[in-house]
Design a protein around this motif. Structure first.
Motif, short mmCIF file in Angstrom:
data_model
loop_
_atom_site.label_atom_id
_atom_site.label_comp_id
_atom_site.label_asym_id
_atom_site.label_seq_id
_atom_site.Cartn_x
_atom_site.Cartn_y
_atom_site.Cartn_z
N VAL A 10 4.52 6.67 8.48
CA VAL A 10 4.91 5.28 8.73
C VAL A 10 3.68 4.41 8.60
N LEU A 11 3.71 3.47 7.66
CA LEU A 11 2.61 2.53 7.47
C LEU A 11 2.99 1.23 8.16
N THR A 12 2.12 0.76 9.06
CA THR A 12 2.50 -0.39 9.87
C THR A 12 1.58 -1.59 9.69
N SER A 13 0.57 -1.50 8.83
CA SER A 13 -0.31 -2.65 8.67
C SER A 13 -0.49 -2.98 7.20
N ASN A 14 -0.77 -4.24 6.92
CA ASN A 14 -1.03 -4.67 5.55
C ASN A 14 -2.51 -4.48 5.23
N GLY A 15 -2.80 -4.32 3.96
CA GLY A 15 -4.18 -4.39 3.55
C GLY A 15 -4.82 -3.11 3.06
N SER A 16 -4.26 -1.95 3.29
CA SER A 16 -4.94 -0.73 2.87
C SER A 16 -4.21 -0.08 1.70
N HIS A 17 -4.65 -0.42 0.50
CA HIS A 17 -4.08 0.23 -0.68
C HIS A 17 -4.46 1.70 -0.70
N SER A 18 -5.61 2.02 -0.14
CA SER A 18 -6.06 3.41 -0.08
C SER A 18 -5.10 4.24 0.77
N LEU A 19 -4.74 3.72 1.93
CA LEU A 19 -3.81 4.44 2.80
C LEU A 19 -2.45 4.58 2.14
N LEU A 20 -1.99 3.53 1.48
CA LEU A 20 -0.71 3.59 0.78
C LEU A 20 -0.75 4.65 -0.31
N SER A 21 -1.82 4.67 -1.10
CA SER A 21 -1.89 5.65 -2.19
C SER A 21 -1.99 7.07 -1.65
N GLU A 22 -2.72 7.28 -0.56
CA GLU A 22 -2.80 8.61 0.03
C GLU A 22 -1.44 9.05 0.57
N ALA A 23 -0.72 8.14 1.19
CA ALA A 23 0.61 8.47 1.70
C ALA A 23 1.55 8.85 0.56
N LEU A 24 1.51 8.10 -0.52
CA LEU A 24 2.38 8.38 -1.67
C LEU A 24 1.99 9.70 -2.34
N PHE A 25 0.70 9.99 -2.39
CA PHE A 25 0.22 11.22 -3.01
C PHE A 25 0.60 12.45 -2.19
N LYS A 28 5.20 13.10 1.04
CA LYS A 28 6.00 12.97 2.27
C LYS A 28 6.88 11.73 2.19
N ASN A 29 7.83 11.64 3.09
CA ASN A 29 8.67 10.45 3.19
C ASN A 29 7.83 9.32 3.79
N VAL A 30 7.74 8.20 3.07
CA VAL A 30 6.90 7.08 3.50
C VAL A 30 7.81 5.93 3.91
N TYR A 31 7.56 5.41 5.11
CA TYR A 31 8.32 4.30 5.66
C TYR A 31 7.35 3.18 5.98
N THR A 32 7.80 1.94 5.87
CA THR A 32 6.90 0.83 6.11
C THR A 32 7.65 -0.43 6.53
N TYR A 33 6.91 -1.31 7.19
CA TYR A 33 7.34 -2.68 7.45
C TYR A 33 6.56 -3.64 6.56
N ILE A 48 9.28 4.67 -1.20
CA ILE A 48 9.08 4.02 0.09
C ILE A 48 10.43 3.58 0.64
N THR A 49 10.60 3.71 1.94
CA THR A 49 11.79 3.20 2.61
C THR A 49 11.35 2.13 3.60
N ASP A 50 12.01 0.98 3.56
CA ASP A 50 11.71 -0.11 4.48
C ASP A 50 12.40 0.18 5.81
N LEU A 51 11.62 0.24 6.87
CA LEU A 51 12.19 0.55 8.20
C LEU A 51 13.19 -0.50 8.64
N ALA A 52 13.08 -1.71 8.13
CA ALA A 52 14.02 -2.77 8.49
C ALA A 52 15.42 -2.50 7.92
N GLU A 53 15.51 -1.59 6.96
CA GLU A 53 16.79 -1.32 6.30
C GLU A 53 17.50 -0.07 6.80
N ILE A 54 16.92 0.61 7.79
CA ILE A 54 17.56 1.82 8.30
C ILE A 54 17.69 1.74 9.83
#
Length: 99
Positions: A10-25, A28-33, A48-54
């Motif tokens: 679950v990614l909860t903050s904006n700004g880290s493309h590195s964290l996003l790319s590591e999560a996608l790599f 695993k199932n990646v969820y975010t706001y 990616i699944t938007d937590l606001a939609e589930i």
């Protein structure tokens, strides 16, 4: 590592493309706001699944994922941005913007 041991990320903050790319790599199932420009494309592709939609009161859905390796694409973008900045003789190089 921690990402390898996780069932969900679950990614909860904006700004880290590195964290996003590591999560996608991780594959695993990646969820975010988060609300980045790139997310609609990644959501449509099922990465990616938007937590606001589930319904987050229920267990998070687990679906098998193929790891997404965008390293070459990110690196190419950085090189193109750097070269463009050097051609324009900029004193400061702007951070790369993902498409």
């Amino acid at each position: 590592g921690l990402l390898a041991a996780a069932d969900h990320i679950v990614l909860t903050s904006n700004g880290s493309h590195s964290l996003l790319s590591e999560a996608l790599f991780s594959g695993k199932n990646v969820y975010t706001y988060m609300n980045w420009r790139e997310l609609p494309k990644l959501k449509r592709a099922g990465y990616i699944t938007d937590l606001a939609e589930i319904d987050t009161l229920k267990p998070l859905p687990t679906r098998p994922k193929t790891p997404l390796d965008e390293t070459a694409g990110f690196a190419g973008k950085i090189v193109r941005d750097y070269r463009a900045a050097m051609r324009a003789d900029k004193a400061r190089i702007e951070p790369p913007r993902l498409i």
